[in-house]
Design an enzyme around this catalytic site. Structure first.
Site, PDB file in Angstrom:
ATOM      1  N   LYS A 129      -2.717  69.387   1.281  1.00 43.94           N
ATOM      2  CA  LYS A 129      -3.135  69.754  -0.082  1.00 43.94           C
ATOM      3  C   LYS A 129      -4.188  70.860  -0.021  1.00 43.94           C
ATOM      4  O   LYS A 129      -5.080  70.829   0.840  1.00 43.94           O
ATOM      5  CB  LYS A 129      -3.690  68.509  -0.788  1.00 43.94           C
ATOM      6  CG  LYS A 129      -3.994  68.693  -2.277  1.00 43.94           C
ATOM      7  CD  LYS A 129      -4.461  67.373  -2.882  1.00 43.94           C
ATOM      8  CE  LYS A 129      -4.792  67.491  -4.363  1.00 43.94           C
ATOM      9  NZ  LYS A 129      -5.296  66.218  -4.916  1.00 43.94           N
ATOM     10  N   SER A 135      -3.195  64.937  -9.399  1.00 43.34           N
ATOM     11  CA  SER A 135      -3.269  66.367  -9.144  1.00 43.34           C
ATOM     12  C   SER A 135      -2.454  66.812  -7.929  1.00 43.34           C
ATOM     13  O   SER A 135      -2.143  67.982  -7.796  1.00 43.34           O
ATOM     14  CB  SER A 135      -4.732  66.778  -8.927  1.00 43.34           C
ATOM     15  OG  SER A 135      -5.247  66.167  -7.750  1.00 43.34           O
ATOM     16  N   SER A 145      -4.703  60.706  -7.736  1.00 44.42           N
ATOM     17  CA  SER A 145      -3.932  61.912  -7.410  1.00 44.42           C
ATOM     18  C   SER A 145      -3.038  61.832  -6.186  1.00 44.42           C
ATOM     19  O   SER A 145      -2.256  62.748  -5.940  1.00 44.42           O
ATOM     20  CB  SER A 145      -4.872  63.101  -7.248  1.00 44.42           C
ATOM     21  OG  SER A 145      -5.326  63.484  -8.508  1.00 44.42           O
TER      22      SER A 145
HETATM   23  N1  GLN Z   1      -5.762  62.436 -12.887  1.00 43.76           N
HETATM   24  C1  GLN Z   1      -7.133  62.125 -12.607  1.00 43.76           C
HETATM   25  C2  GLN Z   1      -8.016  63.202 -13.171  1.00 43.76           C
HETATM   26  O1  GLN Z   1      -7.535  64.045 -13.824  1.00 43.76           O
HETATM   27  C3  GLN Z   1      -7.343  61.944 -11.143  1.00 43.76           C
HETATM   28  C4  GLN Z   1      -7.413  63.212 -10.404  1.00 43.76           C
HETATM   29  C5  GLN Z   1      -7.553  63.008  -8.932  1.00 43.76           C
HETATM   30  O2  GLN Z   1      -7.376  61.904  -8.411  1.00 43.76           O
HETATM   31  N2  GLN Z   1      -7.924  64.070  -8.240  1.00 43.76           N
HETATM   32  O3  GLN Z   1      -9.181  63.221 -12.967  1.00 43.76           O
END
Ligand code: GLN
Length: 503
Positions: free
Chosen positions: A80, A155, A179
């Site tokens: 990532k 994400s 994410s």
């Molecule tokens: N979807 C969550 C957010 O928008 C988690 C994001 C993540 O785990 N990086 O914060």
């Protein structure tokens, strides 16, 4: 000849050590696959074909000389784009870091390199990991390989899509509120958020430091365990890193026995707002576990109703502070203000941040700055921290009665691109089941458990375990994986009709 991209990481590792094929062949197969399908999927922001093949050649040479190598040596991997990679671009999905080449490796990256895994490239993500759909990437969204009009989750949608579409057998993601797990659920892959502190955060560009954790993205539970053991362990460069030995997750994944295991279904994570097809697959999976000898009970954790609210105060607060370093002086782009002859540092900072950050990042910086401001600190940030303490206490109490907790990973399957882009609150609601683990630092794993009847899209089941008991997740998930594959007569991804055209 077998299509090498179809093999699991464990199968590739065994094939390499048996001399059935070389790392160059496997790596080239992944690169060819990326060239064939990624124009459409956009799982990668950067592909490093030369670097990956050079690593593969090095490993083949060393294997040829009979050197003792790491088990996963020669197995290609995607990373990532939030983990820094020396000499390879790292953008975090943001324009503000466009063109930045890190001068050092994250500890996770260094461990991957030391073990000899060819790094295929960097995967797409929501800008600075803020989002649940990968649509907030400044470089355009990733598409879900199951249905390319839909989101892959976020994400870390890039890592999940790359693994689901057979572009890579392994990927690394990061999980601040879901994410790794939510994209896993939405793409039919396995995603693990380890115990906080289990994997070093050194070189993981911080969003919310008390919640961020890197972890594996794979097609099988065993592959996740193999990667987990490779990247985990104490790191003096991360003061929150756990000094104790890494839980024996590979042994647990091989054990795969739920007889007598006490499993708690979390009442608050599964009722209203959960798609019927998600519920149906979840209920069937739990029945399978019970049929294999697990004791299933229902567990209520009422404080969970405050978790989402607490997260969306803690996370932006920490992010607003962490992202202050992107000031146009040290990293990335510098955009001078238009029409100002001799701009001050503050004016350059302001115009650069205006041009470099996207809307979601700005929204969260504003939210976080507000929540931390002197007049509101106690009311918002302070209250959120109290909720966190209560949640931790309630989880500890729940784990006194059960070994693992289960819930659907995500309330819905993958939704159409654009559907929630203009409604941040609706998108935040999708994180309701994954966020609690980050707030209390416990490990979570999402396992694909079938397709929802209404849309034929993947559904994930989440296992949660107490801190430092990551091995429990792997044991239970591997057992369920085996039971499901017996039912299906193969893996979910191998049977996916929607993947035909990207095969
Ligand atoms: N979807 C969550 C957010 O928008 C988690 C994001 C993540 O785990 N990086 O914060």
């Amino acid at each position: 000849m077998t299509d090498l991209t179809r093999l699991t990481a464990d199968q590739v590792a065994r094939g390499l050590s048996a001399g059935e094929f070389t790392s160059v062949e496997v790596t080239q197969a992944s690169l060819d696959r990326i060239a064939a399908v990624d124009g459409d999927l956009h799982a990668f922001l950067h592909v490093d074909a030369d670097g990956a093949l050079a690593t593969a050649r090095g490993i083949d040479d060393r294997r040829g000389k009979g050197e003792q190598l790491s088990y996963l040596a020669g197995v290609p991997i995607a990373v990532k784009d939030v983990l820094v990679t020396q000499g390879m671009p790292t953008t975090c999905g943001s324009k503000i870091l466009e063109g930045w080449i890190p001068p050092y490796d994250a500890t996770v990256t260094a461990k991957i390199r030391a073990a000899g895994l060819p790094i295929l490239g960097k995967t797409n993500m929501d800008e600075f990991a803020m989002g649940s759909s990968t649509e907030h990437s400044a470089y355009g969204p990733t598409r879900n390989p199951w249905d390319r009009t839909r989101i892959p989750g976020g994400s870390g949608g890039g890592s999940a899509a790359a693994v689901a579409a057979f572009e890579a057998p392994l990927a690394v993601g990061t999980d601040t509120g879901g994410s790794i797990r939510q994209p896993g659920a939405l793409t039919g892959t396995v995603g693990v958020k380890p115990t906080y502190g289990g994997i070093s955060r050194y070189g993981l560009v911080a969003m919310a430091s008390s919640l961020d954790q890197a972890g594996p993205v794979t097609r099988t539970v065993l592959d996740a365990a193999l990667l987990h053991e490779l990247i985990a362990g104490h790191d003096p460069m991360d003061s929150t890193s756990i000094p104790e030995p890494v839980p024996a997750v590979v042994a647990a994944a091989r054990r795969a026995d739920v007889k007598g295991l006490r499993i708690g279904i979390v009442t608050e994570l599964g009722g209203e707002g959960f798609q019927p097809g998600v519920r149906a697959r979840f209920d069937e999976a739990v029945e399978l576990l019970a049929s294999a000898g697990a004791e299933v009970v229902e567990v209520s954790i009422p404080s969970l109703n405050y978790a989402l609210g607490a997260y969306y105060l803690v996370m932006p607060s920490e992010a607003s502070s962490n992202l202050a370093k992107f000031d146009a002086m040290r990293y990335g782009v510098r955009v001078p203000p238009a029409g100002v002859d001799d701009p001050s540092a503050e004016q350059v900072m302001s115009s650069s941040r205006d041009a470099g950050f996207g809307d979601e990042v700005k929204r969260r910086i504003i939210l976080g700055t507000y929540a931390l401001s002197s007049g509101y600190y106690d009311a918002y940030y302070g209250s959120a921290q109290k909720v966190r303490t209560i949640l931790a206490r309630d989880f500890t109490a729940a784990f006194a009665d059960v070994d693992v907790l289960v819930s659907p990973t995500s309330p819905t399957t993958a939704y159409p691109l654009g559907e929630k882009l203009d409604d941040p609150l609706a998108m935040y609601l999708g994180d309701v089941a994954t966020i609690p683990a980050n707030l209390v630092g416990i490990p979570g794993l999402s396992l694909p458990v079938g397709l929802a009847d209404e849309d034929d899209l993947p559904v994930g089941l989440q296992f949660l375990a107490p801190q430092k008991a990551d091995d429990r997740l792997y044991n239970a998930a591997a057992a369920l994986e085996r039971l499901l594959e017996d039912t299906w007569g193969g893996t979910l991804l191998a049977k996916a009709p929607q993947l035909e055209d990207v095969r």
